[in-house]
Design a protein around this motif. Structure first.
Motif, mmCIF file in Angstrom:
data_model
loop_
_atom_site.group_PDB
_atom_site.id
_atom_site.type_symbol
_atom_site.label_atom_id
_atom_site.label_comp_id
_atom_site.label_asym_id
_atom_site.label_seq_id
_atom_site.Cartn_x
_atom_site.Cartn_y
_atom_site.Cartn_z
ATOM 1 N N HIS A 270 0.876 -1.177 0.000
ATOM 2 C CA HIS A 270 0.000 0.000 0.000
ATOM 3 C C HIS A 270 0.911 1.225 0.000
ATOM 4 C CE1 HIS A 270 -3.411 2.622 1.069
ATOM 5 N NE2 HIS A 270 -2.544 3.231 1.868
ATOM 6 N N VAL A 271 0.891 1.990 -1.072
ATOM 7 C CA VAL A 271 1.717 3.196 -1.212
ATOM 8 C C VAL A 271 0.778 4.394 -1.259
ATOM 9 C CG1 VAL A 271 3.414 4.405 -2.631
ATOM 10 C CG2 VAL A 271 3.494 1.905 -2.451
ATOM 11 N N SER A 272 0.815 5.213 -0.216
ATOM 12 C CA SER A 272 -0.130 6.334 -0.153
ATOM 13 C C SER A 272 0.339 7.541 -0.957
ATOM 14 C CB SER A 272 -0.380 6.747 1.300
ATOM 15 O OG SER A 272 0.796 7.255 1.907
ATOM 16 N N HIS A 273 1.672 7.698 -1.139
ATOM 17 C CA HIS A 273 2.203 8.856 -1.841
ATOM 18 C C HIS A 273 3.406 8.445 -2.686
ATOM 19 C CE1 HIS A 273 0.156 10.624 1.674
ATOM 20 N NE2 HIS A 273 -0.017 11.707 0.942
ATOM 21 N N VAL A 274 3.454 8.962 -3.924
ATOM 22 C CA VAL A 274 4.623 8.838 -4.791
ATOM 23 C C VAL A 274 5.007 10.251 -5.211
ATOM 24 C CG1 VAL A 274 5.580 7.882 -6.903
ATOM 25 C CG2 VAL A 274 3.877 6.568 -5.622
ATOM 26 N N ALA B 243 11.607 15.463 -2.136
ATOM 27 C CA ALA B 243 12.006 14.478 -1.126
ATOM 28 C C ALA B 243 11.803 14.994 0.293
ATOM 29 C CB ALA B 243 13.461 14.075 -1.335
ATOM 30 N N ALA B 244 12.076 16.280 0.527
ATOM 31 C CA ALA B 244 11.863 16.835 1.865
ATOM 32 C C ALA B 244 10.396 16.764 2.253
ATOM 33 C CB ALA B 244 12.360 18.278 1.924
ATOM 34 N N GLU B 245 9.518 17.043 1.313
ATOM 35 C CA GLU B 245 8.076 16.945 1.560
ATOM 36 C C GLU B 245 7.674 15.496 1.830
ATOM 37 O OE1 GLU B 245 3.949 17.559 -0.993
ATOM 38 O OE2 GLU B 245 5.769 18.636 -1.605
ATOM 39 N N ALA B 246 8.274 14.576 1.095
ATOM 40 C CA ALA B 246 7.968 13.159 1.293
ATOM 41 C C ALA B 246 8.356 12.710 2.702
ATOM 42 C CB ALA B 246 8.695 12.321 0.245
ATOM 43 N N LEU B 247 9.522 13.117 3.157
ATOM 44 C CA LEU B 247 9.949 12.767 4.512
ATOM 45 C C LEU B 247 9.053 13.416 5.562
ATOM 46 C CD1 LEU B 247 13.778 12.985 3.947
ATOM 47 C CD2 LEU B 247 12.560 10.950 4.729
ATOM 48 N N ARG C 11 3.086 12.015 10.257
ATOM 49 C CA ARG C 11 2.159 10.871 10.269
ATOM 50 C C ARG C 11 0.953 11.104 9.366
ATOM 51 N NH1 ARG C 11 2.596 10.056 16.745
ATOM 52 N NH2 ARG C 11 4.619 9.038 16.792
ATOM 53 N N LYS C 12 1.222 11.683 8.205
ATOM 54 C CA LYS C 12 0.153 11.953 7.244
ATOM 55 C C LYS C 12 0.071 10.883 6.162
ATOM 56 C CE LYS C 12 0.199 16.994 7.855
ATOM 57 N NZ LYS C 12 0.420 18.307 7.184
ATOM 58 N N SER C 13 0.965 9.928 6.190
ATOM 59 C CA SER C 13 0.967 8.861 5.192
ATOM 60 C C SER C 13 0.390 7.587 5.787
ATOM 61 C CB SER C 13 2.393 8.603 4.700
ATOM 62 O OG SER C 13 3.213 8.178 5.777
ATOM 63 N N THR C 14 0.029 6.668 4.905
ATOM 64 C CA THR C 14 -0.339 5.317 5.307
ATOM 65 C C THR C 14 0.466 4.352 4.422
ATOM 66 O OG1 THR C 14 -2.240 5.371 3.787
ATOM 67 C CG2 THR C 14 -2.652 5.889 6.099
ATOM 68 N N GLY C 15 0.771 3.186 4.974
ATOM 69 C CA GLY C 15 1.628 2.292 4.213
ATOM 70 C C GLY C 15 2.964 2.956 3.947
#
Length: 331
Positions: free
Chosen positions: A300-304, A310-314, A320-324
């Motif tokens: 389950h990939v919530s964001h690509v 990359a800073a936003e992804a981290l 804790r805004k992502s899942t999986g």
């Protein structure tokens, strides 16, 4: 090439141009297609991870892509004239847990850690696969010996490793209780196979588990108060797996409480097995890839997001805004 790089100890990572790498003996050079993020990446930025490399280094622990070149093979362990270890072929698609170097356009990684991925597996899935599924499978199968019919409590059940523990626990025949924050995250855990749901924001974890008959195995990547509540909900001879401490609090365990219920607390650091018992990881990954090809598990990939974000992804992990899983691609 572009890389999300830490220049010196304590410095914030920045996207910059650095020289393209050249593989050393025993390494392969990968044209990176995707990099999966992990909570440990955040700990590396602060220098708190047990395997933080010395600066300078590029973040990104697990990657997938195409082998572009190979370093000289290393001799096999044993006699001096032993045959060299076989290396993946140039042009093959592989996933690698390298520990660093993934948030870039290219990277050099240990060739003996490369896993050839099936044609049916995308780079995004492959980059999201090894650490999360490997951690949960080794923890539940090799360490806890989870049995069909047992009750498994998964804390942080919508996170990168927690969600895979829900999936694998269900595949292994357990009754799965998923604990996560909020209805949206709990719904994702339910879709992954959870039988019962506990909202960590509002529910009494101990009472809810006791009402369900207690728990036999606890999978805990959270620590803190949730560990304490789960500990008190354990049945006799329960096994507690400490996977990480996303709460920021490392729990203290009273040994006399272990004695009274005959409990076992087990630490699990998946990457450590690559050093002292790699066959555990190799055998586990073979089983996981069989399950993937059979359609029984799916990351389950919530964001690509692209590398420039990359800073936003981290920050999605940090807040804790992502899942999986969160995955970063070079473009």
């Amino acid at each position: 090439m572009r890389a999300f790089h830490i220049d010196s100890p304590g410095a914030a990572p920045v996207l910059r141009e650095i020289p393209a790498p050249i593989p050393a003996p025993g390494e392969l050079c990968l044209r990176i297609g995707a990099c999966g993020l992990n909570f440990a990446d955040l700990l590396m930025i602060s220098g708190d991870y047990q395997d933080t490399p010395p600066a300078p280094f590029t973040l990104g622990m697990e990657v997938a892509g195409v082998v572009e070149s190979l370093g000289e093979p290393l001799p096999a362990q044993g006699t001096a004239d032993a045959a060299p270890r076989p290396l993946p072929a140039i042009g093959s698609r592989v996933a690698v847990f390298g520990g660093q170097g993934g948030l870039a356009e290219q990277g050099c990684f240990p060739a003996d850690r490369a896993v050839v991925i099936p044609d049916s597996m995308s780079d995004t899935d492959a980059a999201a696969f090894q650490i999360a599924y490997g951690t949960s499978h080794v923890a539940l199968d090799h360490k806890a010996r989870l049995q069909p019919g047992e009750t498994l409590l998964v804390l942080g059940a919508a996170g990168g490793v927690g969600l895979t523990a829900v999936e694998i626990g269900k595949l292994m025949g357990a009754r799965v209780i998923a604990c996560a924050r909020g209805a949206d995250k709990l719904e994702i855990a339910r879709k992954a196979g959870a039988d019962h749901l506990i909202d960590a924001r509002t529910d009494d974890i101990r009472a809810a588990c006791k009402d369900l008959g207690g728990v036999d195995v606890v999978y805990d990547p959270v620590g803190g108060d949730q560990f304490d509540a789960a500990f008190r909900a354990c049945n006799p001879e329960a096994r507690i797996l400490t996977i990480g401490f996303a709460s920021g609090t490392v729990p203290l365990i009273k040994a006399n409480h272990l004695l009274v219920k005959n409990l076992s607390v087990m630490g699990l650091y998946w990457g450590g097995y690559l050093r002292f018992r790699p066959a555990v990881v190799t055998d586990s990954m073979a089983q996981l890839l069989r399950w993937y090809e059979a359609g029984r598990i799916k990351p389950h990939v919530s964001h690509v997001l692209p590398l420039e974000r990359a800073a936003e992804a981290l920050d999605l992990l940090r807040q804790r805004k992502s899942t999986g899983k969160v995955v970063v691609t070079p473009r």
